[in-house]
Design an enzyme around this catalytic site. Structure first.
Site, PDB file in Angstrom:
ATOM      1  N   HIS A 262      -6.020-106.054 -54.153  1.00 31.03           N
ATOM      2  CA  HIS A 262      -7.251-106.320 -54.893  1.00 31.03           C
ATOM      3  C   HIS A 262      -7.137-105.856 -56.351  1.00 31.03           C
ATOM      4  CE1 HIS A 262     -11.784-106.517 -55.199  1.00 31.03           C
ATOM      5  NE2 HIS A 262     -11.550-105.585 -56.122  1.00 31.03           N
ATOM      6  N   GLU A 263      -6.781-104.606 -56.556  1.00 33.58           N
ATOM      7  CA  GLU A 263      -6.705-104.077 -57.924  1.00 33.58           C
ATOM      8  C   GLU A 263      -5.640-104.815 -58.729  1.00 33.58           C
ATOM      9  OE1 GLU A 263      -9.096-102.387 -58.870  1.00 33.58           O
ATOM     10  OE2 GLU A 263      -9.878-101.637 -56.958  1.00 33.58           O
ATOM     11  N   HIS A 266      -7.090-107.751 -60.433  1.00 33.55           N
ATOM     12  CA  HIS A 266      -7.720-107.380 -61.712  1.00 33.55           C
ATOM     13  C   HIS A 266      -6.644-107.168 -62.788  1.00 33.55           C
ATOM     14  CE1 HIS A 266     -11.854-106.915 -60.377  1.00 33.55           C
ATOM     15  NE2 HIS A 266     -11.550-106.000 -59.462  1.00 33.55           N
TER      16      HIS A 266
END
Lengths: 498, 498
Positions: A262-263, A266
């Site tokens: 997930h990170e 980003h």
């Protein structure tokens, strides 16, 4: 005023922000515990210097000068001008004492929130929340342009051009879609077994696996790094330095695995913004919703893909020798997609997650557009959980006290999470017209996926608005049906619904 | 001008320096490799802002106003005034173009130095070194107060009030003392066995051991942290944040063990400076020599103590189960103190180390007070190694190219290392009058040692000069005989010299 002078001022503001970003990263990744007071002094001094510039004479002069002379600016200069003007218009008219009142209230509210979490009692947070709401309401007139309702104003701080009108409609569809899928699974589905997911994987094993995975996905470690923290985050310092963080649980490898994926989504966004925007406020993600679409594309869209796991499961077994040897691929894959109603948003699965967001959205609307009293909020919260998810919090910690957002005044932020998820599903369908998604994920080369996202989303930074990006990338405006269809496909497959 | 205004300006300078210290720490501990250009922009911007203040109107006004009104300042204000005035006097008269010429030359010289290390050929560094020397010589008239020689001026930048006259005398004694000890060991000594020191200890085992040791010594991890780096260092951001770094070799645990103990000595100094000096330039170590006395007190004085190791050897064995079970305590202890002539300063042992420093001191004196030609330096270097240590470099990388100092213009810095060692031995003798050193190191509570050092050295920060501290702490001026006696005691014991 020359463009060069304007850009130089923006660069100096940006250099302060980069320094502050490193300090913030350090604060959250291992700053010695007793250093926090001194750190606060350093941060507020630099923050003050940056703020003085942001609302200072140079920027004012540039905004006035270029207002009717945007043709004197390059493309980068024009994009920067638009972002600076928006930020300036938003905040410059607010009386200083109102701003200070809010910032003072927020720092007190954080303490009250923590206290209330310890006591599991909303009463300890109630007054602080009421103050946060009151002071935010006082600022709305200064922020308001032509939004239809007060809550639209708050929404727009996180997702420009998003409205209550749109959200009411799409959230209704999403809610109905999810409730209907849940009903089908309950009636006709077979629940996957997840016992083996708690088998021990050491941090070193998990680290090897997830670093391998996100490297393949396209997160560039020569322009980033992975550190431990308590509340995981990505911080984009510049396009050459977008850092990710995680926490680890040796008896639940899925937490760090999906967390880092997930990170990294980003981070890939920030790393792929066109370098021509560097040192301007354009060199960052355009909104919370679009940012979340990139992290959720990684975590859910890729992280739920069967071909992806067909390729990665053998690698996982290699990283944790012997641990999953007795587990078939199908059982392993299915275990990752079990769905179950839960009380805590950040522990929820990818089917029920939007319901948690919709509940918060509806409550925030009641607060800012309606007549809800602060004292009634826990009851409203609990009733909605019972209605939408069929479970009821036993105390406020499991309910209204679980999220930090309201304590720091982030009203209007929550919808971004669900918007990101809808955007991600919609982007997938558009991508599939050009990229053989399953085939790419079964291969050794994932770059076509990242390239597509960079071409359609990442490169633009904040130079295009969320609705513009989605329309141009997918050929239509936000359409929640993609998410509902996507959820059906994934969950009906895992739950063997014919 | 009020004291408050003066201190506020110093605080703002200090806040910039703290931010720069964190950025510098990050650059050396894990900044993504491709982030270095952007980082350079951030650092030079903040550095410029800090420098503008340091030589700016507020500081100038304060120096003028308080010159004859020091009675209007508190004790802290007076100490700060003295440090600020010294720094200002040193640099304010230097023409900007001379400063820029040097800083430009230094950044090129670093590249030349790295190139010459790759080619192992001094010729690739020669021109850059000559330029560094020339530009440094041009600055000496601006720095000079009443020093007897040009090299005294350089010495004083690192060790205030130290002179060539003193150093010539003490270094002659130290050199003779070491040569005489080495002769005795060679004639009558028995060399310890060190084979087992290369047994594998994992990084995790080493980390557990050395963190345990430095915590006992008094390094406070709630106000510091330990990270990996290439060239280990300590960085003092403020007294609540003094960070140490190390590198690891799984087949030489002594490297990280003594390295971390050394850096922890620097860190304990910074952590123990009286907080009343915070946000002023007094809140740091007073000189390179005194700083090194604290790191070497830890690394050599404590790290060579038999009682210390009697206590720590069982802990080491606990951290590395089975690894040293067959080694007796006496054999283990002796192995740590083997001495052998070596070509590389940072790999040398605690007996021969000062000879490496004395060679550099003599060459720097030749460069700045004498007639040495740059082309002759490698030959001079090699001849001195042959004369003092009995070995001769086979190439320039093993010789004159080994240290970074001359490439970054740090002429006059080297003597600090030997001064620190002499100070440490002298402090030990003074401490022993009040603290039962061996008994404390055999006990569970090492705090009397740190307390003594804090009382006599640490607390003062830069409010006292090195010679003042040494005189007050030990009752006499620098006396190299303590070091020679100390070396005799340690090495005659290990080498069984009757």
């Amino acid at each position: 005023m020359k463009e060069q002078e304007f850009l130089q001022e923006l660069k100096e503001i940006n250099l302060f922000q980069q320094a502050l970003a490193i300090l913030g990263w350090d604060t959250q990744t291992g700053m010695p515990e007793k250093a926090s007071d001194d750190r606060g002094e350093v941060e507020s001094y630099l923050y003050g210097l940056a703020f003085e510039k942001e609302v200072g004479p140079k920027i004012k002069e540039a905004l006035t000068y270029f207002e009717n002379r945007q043709d004197e600016l390059s493309e980068v200069g024009q994009a920067a001008y638009r972002v600076v003007k928006e930020q300036y218009d938003l905040n410059h008219a607010i009386p200083k004492e109102k701003m200070e009142a809010l910032s003072g209230a927020l720092s007190k509210a954080h303490g009250s929130w923590q206290k209330s979490r310890a006591s599991k009692n909303f009463a300890d947070f109630r007054d602080a929340l009421e103050t946060n709401i009151r002071l935010t309401k006082e600022l709305i007139p200064y922020w308001k342009k032509d939004e239809a309702t007060d809550y639209d104003v708050l929404l727009n701080q996180y997702e420009p051009n998003m409205t209550v009108e749109i959200l009411d409609k799409v959230f209704a569809e999403v809610r109905e879609g999810i409730l209907s899928i849940r009903k089908t699974l309950e009636e006709k589905g077979t629940e996957p077994n997840t016992d083996f997911l708690s088998r021990k994987m050491t941090v070193a094993q998990q680290r090897e696996f997830v670093i391998g995975v996100v490297t393949q996905l396209g997160y560039d470690f020569s322009r980033g790094r992975l550190d431990d923290t308590i509340h995981p985050f990505m911080i984009g310092i510049n396009h050459n330095d977008a850092r990710i963080t995680t926490r680890w649980d040796e008896h639940d490898f899925t937490m760090a695995t999906f967390g880092v994926i997930h990170e990294a989504g980003h981070g890939m966004y920030e790393q792929s913004i066109d370098p021509k925007y560097q040192y301007t406020p354009v060199a960052t993600g355009t909104s919370m919703g679009i940012h979340e679409s990139q992290s959720l594309f990684n975590e859910i869209i890729i992280g739920s893909n069967k071909q992806f796991w067909k390729k990665q499961f053998p690698f996982l077994k290699e990283c944790a020798p012997g641990t999953f040897d007795d587990i078939s691929f199908d059982d392993f894959y299915d275990s990752l997609k079990k769905t179950q109603a839960s009380l805590i948003r950040i522990e929820s699965d990818s089917l029920t997650y939007p319901l948690h967001i919709i509940i918060r959205y509806e409550i925030e609307k009641l607060i800012f557009n309606g007549e809800a009293q602060v004292d009634d909020l826990p009851q409203i919260w609990n009733d909605k959980y019972e209605e939408y998810l069929g479970i009821r919090p036993e105390n406020d910690l499991e309910g209204i006290l679980q999220d930090v957002h309201w304590s720091n005044g982030s009203f209007g932020y929550f919808p971004s999470y669900a918007l990101g998820y809808m955007y991600a599903a919609q982007l997938l369908e558009a991508m599939k017209k050009e990229v053989d998604f399953d085939k790419v994920l079964a291969s050794d080369d994932y770059s076509p996926i990242k390239s597509w996202l960079t071409e359609h989303i990442h490169q633009y930074g904040a130079s295009k608005k969320p609705n513009e990006l989605i329309l141009e990338a997918t050929g239509e405006t936000l359409n929640p049906q993609y998410l509902i269809d996507y959820m059906k496909k994934i969950y009906f497959d895992v739950y063997k619904v014919k």
